[in-house]
Design an enzyme around this catalytic site. Structure first.
Site, mmCIF file in Angstrom:
data_model
loop_
_atom_site.group_PDB
_atom_site.id
_atom_site.type_symbol
_atom_site.label_atom_id
_atom_site.label_comp_id
_atom_site.label_asym_id
_atom_site.label_seq_id
_atom_site.Cartn_x
_atom_site.Cartn_y
_atom_site.Cartn_z
ATOM 1 N N MET A 1 0.852 -1.190 0.000
ATOM 2 C CA MET A 1 0.000 0.000 0.000
ATOM 3 C C MET A 1 0.890 1.243 0.000
ATOM 4 S SD MET A 1 -2.997 -1.428 0.101
ATOM 5 C CE MET A 1 -4.327 -0.515 0.875
ATOM 6 N N CYS A 2 0.319 2.345 0.445
ATOM 7 C CA CYS A 2 1.068 3.603 0.439
ATOM 8 C C CYS A 2 0.669 4.388 1.683
ATOM 9 C CB CYS A 2 0.709 4.433 -0.797
ATOM 10 S SG CYS A 2 0.728 3.484 -2.326
ATOM 11 N N GLU A 3 1.243 5.552 1.834
ATOM 12 C CA GLU A 3 0.787 6.434 2.913
ATOM 13 C C GLU A 3 0.537 7.833 2.378
ATOM 14 O OE1 GLU A 3 1.940 6.343 6.880
ATOM 15 O OE2 GLU A 3 2.568 4.238 6.869
ATOM 16 N N ILE B 1 3.754 8.690 -0.070
ATOM 17 C CA ILE B 1 4.902 7.794 -0.247
ATOM 18 C C ILE B 1 4.346 6.464 -0.734
ATOM 19 C CG2 ILE B 1 6.494 8.906 1.351
ATOM 20 C CD1 ILE B 1 5.666 6.930 3.477
ATOM 21 N N ASN C 1 -4.352 5.980 -1.733
ATOM 22 C CA ASN C 1 -3.802 4.829 -1.034
ATOM 23 C C ASN C 1 -4.813 3.700 -1.143
ATOM 24 O OD1 ASN C 1 -4.709 3.558 1.706
ATOM 25 N ND2 ASN C 1 -2.494 3.462 1.734
#
Lengths: 277, 277
Positions: free
Chosen positions: A1-3, A78, A108
């Site tokens: 995943m991402c932030e 990110i 995300n």
């Protein structure tokens, strides 16, 4: 995943403190090492810093962290790649012009079975489901409002309906801004906090860093920070629920669909105090 | 007015040397102190660094100059404001998505009586004649090619016709790129040079700096640099004529309307040598 990381403020504010915590999750305290980006609005203009390299050892991230760019609307991301290779074209946030405003988007999550959705005149340049969903969203907005709309609250309510549809296709946590408004939409992980006088201290979770906002701010400052996970361990972050959206303008929560919204009466000192416990 | 800088290369190449010369003109050796920007393409993706402050004392410009970002297509601009206040929203280059490509544009000059030109679905966010003319150009392209075109040479020939119309409204020197092609259009001041083996040394005009390209390159590298004024004092730059356009791909001049074009036969070593005198 991402932030994700977002900010809305009533005065131009730098995001160095929060960004310092976020970038550690880009390959150091977190696995999100497939690129990072941050967009700062200044008036109707914006500038984006991007790097497909891990943020924790990015020279450009160092600059962004040490060079205080003051903004009233910021969107950062990110990446931990799922769809689309690790490359600049797939690095969030993404920006498109609509109605004479720059719209910036970061996502995300992961979506499925969306490829046949029409994106109108907006085409994705990269391969991510994120950019595709953004183009679809821009297309839906343009279909609904061929001419620049005047009631932006109505517009963001419409965006929420579009986000509900996207959420049916998977995990869709999103930040969206036109430079004045910052909207967050949650599927599973999204938190926000509004800082205002009386300001206190806060310590980052991911980095040995404490800031005393009292020293950094004026009594009238109102700053909201939105993040996938809380960035500080000594403040109370508001956790968003699945399907919840929040709309911020100049640091204030001005609209949303959360039950909690009725409790978030910023004007009342008592409740303001309660929110700082 | 302003100054333009562009690059087209067959291998990812950094533009630190040329940029070092350009930014001195942003408030030091030149009066162009109303902001600067530079866009680097990496594949179909791009990243832009912008600052409304003078480039000669910009921390971000220092980073760009010292941190070698390698690209095959670069467009840069330093601004001396005429139309539109000094602000980020009016800082070149400007980028829009069309046909699933990011198009980046920078302009030098000043236009008049253009305000009623239709820009289609592309709207200018700032107040410059430059961004407006770019939106009009994007609108004309979309009208001419509603679907993504396949013959890009034909597309850039069409762009040239649009530039001819813009030139009727004032001074229009332009750089335009989609990440693969870099096009330059001249009204009065635009020069370019193609560097290839055998490489020599070059010295900047605006900065005490000499580079030996022999040490920086491989024998197969082909790099074209385009600038409002020559950046080096010991190389022969090709001066473009009014109404002249040049189209570069991977460092090579592949199309143009200059008489000189027929002499620019890169394949022939003899003439290649001649061009280095």
């Amino acid at each position: 995943m991402c932030e994700l990381l977002g900010m809305s403020a009533n005065v131009p504010t730098d995001i160095c403190f929060s960004f310092a915590g976020l970038i550690q999750r880009g390959g150091n305290t977190g696995p999100h090492s497939d690129g990072w980006g941050i967009a700062f609005y200044e008036g109707k203009g914006f500038r984006t810093f991007k790097d497909p390299n891990p943020s924790c050892d990015s020279k450009i991230a160092d600059l962004v962290q040490s060079y205080p760019i003051k903004s009233r609307a910021v969107i950062s991301h990110i990446r931990q790649a799922n769809r689309g290779e690790v490359s600049l074209v797939n690095t969030h946030p993404f920006t498109r012009e609509l109605w004479g405003r720059y719209w910036t988007f970061a996502h995300n999550g992961q979506l499925a079975d969306y490829e046949d959705w029409p994106t109108g005149r907006h085409r994705a340049v990269g391969e991510t489901d994120s950019e595709f969903s953004f183009c679809w969203l821009m297309g839906e907005l343009e279909k609904e409002y061929p001419q620049p709309p005047t009631d932006m609250l109505e517009v963001f309510r419409f965006v929420t309906k579009c986000c509900d549809k996207l959420r049916e296709r998977g995990v869709f946590n999103m930040l969206l801004s036109d430079g004045e408004y910052v909207m967050s939409y949650c599927t599973n992980h999204l938190y926000w906090i509004t800082r205002r006088a009386p300001f206190g201290k806060a310590s980052l979770i991911d980095e040995e860093m404490t800031v005393n906002f009292q020293e950094e701010t004026t009594p009238n400052d109102i700053v909201t920070v939105i993040a996938t996970q809380p960035l500080t361990n000594d403040e109370t972050w508001h956790r968003m629920k699945p399907g919840e959206f929040s709309l911020f303008q100049f640091g204030e929560l001005i609209d949303g669909n959360a039950e909690q919204l009725k409790d978030v009466a910023y004007a009342k000192p008592k409740e303001k105090k309660k929110r700082r416990l």
